[in-house]
Every structure is written in C-alpha cells, then in structure tokens.
Design an enzyme around this catalytic site. Structure first.
Site, mmCIF file in Angstrom:
data_model
loop_
_atom_site.group_PDB
_atom_site.id
_atom_site.type_symbol
_atom_site.label_atom_id
_atom_site.label_comp_id
_atom_site.label_asym_id
_atom_site.label_seq_id
_atom_site.Cartn_x
_atom_site.Cartn_y
_atom_site.Cartn_z
ATOM 1 N N THR A 96 0.859 -1.186 0.000
ATOM 2 C CA THR A 96 0.000 0.000 0.000
ATOM 3 C C THR A 96 0.898 1.240 0.000
ATOM 4 O O THR A 96 2.124 1.125 0.025
ATOM 5 C CB THR A 96 -0.920 0.024 1.240
ATOM 6 O OG1 THR A 96 -0.105 0.060 2.416
ATOM 7 C CG2 THR A 96 -1.819 -1.201 1.285
ATOM 8 N N LYS B 261 8.157 1.562 3.077
ATOM 9 C CA LYS B 261 9.198 2.089 3.968
ATOM 10 C C LYS B 261 8.653 2.501 5.333
ATOM 11 O O LYS B 261 9.359 2.441 6.335
ATOM 12 C CB LYS B 261 9.842 3.332 3.321
ATOM 13 C CG LYS B 261 10.811 2.994 2.215
ATOM 14 C CD LYS B 261 10.931 4.126 1.222
ATOM 15 C CE LYS B 261 9.842 3.988 0.224
ATOM 16 N NZ LYS B 261 10.042 4.435 -1.102
ATOM 17 N N GLY C 121 6.552 5.353 -13.199
ATOM 18 C CA GLY C 121 6.330 4.581 -11.972
ATOM 19 C C GLY C 121 7.440 4.742 -10.947
ATOM 20 O O GLY C 121 7.573 3.922 -10.042
ATOM 21 N N LYS D 90 14.811 6.311 3.911
ATOM 22 C CA LYS D 90 15.856 5.318 3.633
ATOM 23 C C LYS D 90 17.079 5.532 4.544
ATOM 24 O O LYS D 90 17.724 4.568 4.967
ATOM 25 C CB LYS D 90 16.236 5.372 2.156
ATOM 26 C CG LYS D 90 15.092 4.869 1.273
ATOM 27 C CD LYS D 90 15.238 5.275 -0.177
ATOM 28 C CE LYS D 90 14.033 4.799 -0.988
ATOM 29 N NZ LYS D 90 13.953 5.401 -2.321
ATOM 30 N N GLY E 90 10.964 1.891 -9.768
ATOM 31 C CA GLY E 90 10.369 1.373 -11.008
ATOM 32 C C GLY E 90 9.521 0.146 -10.759
ATOM 33 O O GLY E 90 9.693 -0.563 -9.769
HETATM 34 N N1 HSE Z 1 9.743 6.980 -5.074
HETATM 35 C C1 HSE Z 1 10.885 6.189 -4.788
HETATM 36 C C2 HSE Z 1 12.060 6.711 -5.573
HETATM 37 C C3 HSE Z 1 10.594 4.767 -5.108
HETATM 38 O O1 HSE Z 1 11.860 7.512 -6.490
HETATM 39 O O2 HSE Z 1 13.197 6.337 -5.284
HETATM 40 C C4 HSE Z 1 11.587 3.789 -4.575
HETATM 41 O O3 HSE Z 1 11.703 3.841 -3.185
#
Ligand code: HSE
Length: 353
Positions: A98, A127, A208, A226, A324
């Site tokens: 989700t 995350k 994406g 992250k 992606g």
């Molecule tokens: N939106 C994130 C990015 C997806 O562009 O890195 C991967 O975590």
C-alpha cells in the site's frame, strides 16, 4: 515451498511482481522448487477478490491494466477489506504494497502486525513500517516463526540491505552515503538536458518512479526514510524521521543546474549517516553540487548508488536501479526466495533428522 499469496494493495509495484511471477513461473519451479498461487488481492481503489484455489493471474492483470475493478473477475469472493484478507483467507504470505507514510507508517504498520500476529509471512516494499518499528516487527516475526522481508525499501531490487546483512557480515559499518531516491535523480538528470522541472516530474510519475504523493520524493522525505532505515537496520541505531536533517530538490532551479554544468559540476540529492566518536549518528538528506570526478556524479536517471564505509574493506559501493515497476517488484521476489530457501533448509533438516 508452495506459497499462497495475498496482496494488500495492487498498484505499480504489486503488478510488477505479479508480471515477474507469471513470466518466471517455470523457472522458479525448476530452479528453486518455488510454487505459488495468488489467492487474494485487496486494493482500496481497485476492489478485492479472493479464491482459495488461486486466481487466474493473467485475467487479473488484464482487468487492472484496462482500468476495470476486481469485482469484474468472473468468480471468487468479492469486497473483502485488507484486515479480512489478511486474517480470513487461506494466504500464508502477505505482500504489503500500500502507499507509504514515513511519519506514521500507516496503514501498512497495522496490516503487517495483523499478518505477523496471524502467523503469516510478510514481504513489503513499504518504507513506513520499517522507519517506525523495524526492530519490533522483526522480533514479532521471529516470535511467530515467520519471515518479514523488506529488501526493496532501499534501492528497490538492487540488494543494498542483503549486501550489508550477508555479504559484508563481519565488517563494522561506520556510515554510508548515497543517491537514495530515483525520482529526484531522474528529474535532475532531465533538467540538465534542458527539460523543465514539471515535465521531468510528470515523466518520473509516468514511469512509476514517484511515490503516490510525489512531495515525498522531491522534498526529500523518501530519501530521509531510507536514511533512517539504513541507520537503524545496518548501523544498529534508533533514529526516528525527526532525527534527520532534510532538504529536497524543490529549490534547485534550471539556472542552478546550468550554472553547475558550466562549472563542471552536477547537483545530486545525497543521503548520508556517520557514526560519531560518542556512538551517536549524524544523518542528513541534502542537495550537493558534486564535481564530475566524484563517482556519485556519474550516477544518472533513476539509478541509485550507496557506499558503505567498512572497517575491513574501506568504502564498498553498490549501484543499480532504485525505483520502477519491475525493479521494485523484483525486490519482493528476493524476499519470497529467501522464505523459500529457509523452508527448503527446514525440510532438509527434518529429513536428515
Ligand atoms: N519513489 C521512490 C524513488 C521509489 O523515487 O526512489 C523507490 O523507493
């Protein structure tokens, strides 16, 4: 192992994994003795369907790709919400994909706890829950004798976490630095080629790469998540999202990008953390103007890079796709294969005993 899989959420990443599972079905059986059925899908926008004997995956993908709701699927039980899908179906493995909220972790946190509590494996690229409660959730999985896998939360299917956990095991890792967000790296790359910020963001969304709400990417929250995850899971610290200094790329203009280019430099959004002499950790997400001779300056498009600083090897860098549909979908297969491997080991131990 014979997986019975339920998806909670069925957006880009969930569909990416499903395509991979469909295309690699024979290879997974032959090479890894990995068998699966997708028994349920519950998505807040697309609806829900459950068949204990397994859904026709191709039909499901055809439905969602043509914008149709899952209740158009010819058979099965319709309309189960996420909680019912987790608790009341015969699924043994929940794929939680989700949307992400790095501040609260919800609704994924609730989904994952419910699944682990019900004795089901969880694989997830979300995350939020890892930022909030990685250690608690891993403990909960261990107590319930199931697996919680989240390889894709950093660098998508490029195995950044497994590199630290397995291959670099035995090293003391004292910090890291990297390009941790694909969307912003893609935007900065396109802006350097002359595209406007808005057009580049739109393309990143179409491809994406971006989060459901791209503010999370461009304001640096995704990279911050992250940094928290790597600090807690790899460096063994206990940061929350509030402990990381943050600035995104929204203040970088085309003129700034052009100016950097003329100076032989390039803007990158960098996430880093360094363990201090008092054992605390200094972590931040910040745009930096790197000289072209810096190895991170050459990492373009939605590619990410992460350098771990280790005591035995010095800096060790991994570079690969960071976002992606298929690239992130594949990270879930990494986690499923780990569950499969553990299950195979258990079977062998039982046979030997
Ligand atoms: N939106 C994130 C990015 C997806 O562009 O890195 C991967 O975590």
């Amino acid at each position: 192992m014979h997986f019975k899989i339920a998806f909670i959420g069925f957006g880009t990443v969930g569909q990416g994994l499903t395509e991979i599972l469909l295309e690699k079905k024979d290879m997974l059986v032959e090479k890894y003795d990995f068998h699966y059925k997708i028994v349920a899908i519950s998505d807040i926008m697309k609806g829900a369907v459950y068949d204990e004997n397994g859904l026709d995956v191709k039909k499901i993908l055809d439905l969602v790709k043509t914008g149709k709701k899952l209740d158009r699927y010819p058979n099965g039980v319709k309309g189960m919400d996420s909680t019912a899908t987790i608790k009341e179906t015969n699924a043994d493995t929940i794929v939680e994909v989700t949307f992400t909220d790095v501040k609260t972790g919800e609704p994924a946190l609730t989904h994952i706890k419910a699944a682990l509590d019900a004795g089901k494996n969880v694989v997830s690229t979300n995350k939020g829950p890892v930022v909030k409660q990685a250690v608690e959730l891993l403990d909960m999985a261990a107590k319930n004798n199931v697996h919680y896998g989240f390889e894709g939360v950093v660098l998508a299917g490029t195995p950044a976490l497994n590199l630290a956990r397995y291959t670099l095991a035995g090293n003391k890792i004292t910090g890291f630095k990297g390009i941790l967000n694909g969307t912003t790296n893609y935007i900065l790359t396109r802006m350097e080629e002359g595209m406007s910020y808005d057009d580049a963001l739109k393309k990143a969304q179409d491809l994406g790469y971006a989060e459901a709400d791209p503010t999370g990417d461009v304001e640096g929250f995704d990279a911050l998540g992250k940094v928290v995850i790597l600090s807690n899971v790899v460096l063994g610290k206990n940061l929350s999202w509030k402990d990381v200094e943050r600035q995104g790329i929204t203040e970088i203009t085309r003129e700034d990008v052009e100016k950097a280019k003329a100076e032989g430099k390039r803007w990158k959004l960098i996430g880093s953390a360094e363990v201090q002499s008092d054992d605390s950790v200094k972590a931040k997400v910040w745009p930096e103007k790197l000289s072209l001779s810096d190895p991170l300056a050459g990492v373009c498009d939605a590619i990410n890079a992460l350098t771990y600083y280790t005591d035995e090897l010095g800096p060790v860098t991994i570079i690969g796709p960071g976002a992606g549909r298929r690239e992130t979908g594949f990270s879930l297969l990494i986690d499923l294969l780990e569950i499969n491997r553990k299950s195979t080991e258990k079977t062998v131990i039982k046979k030997v005993a």
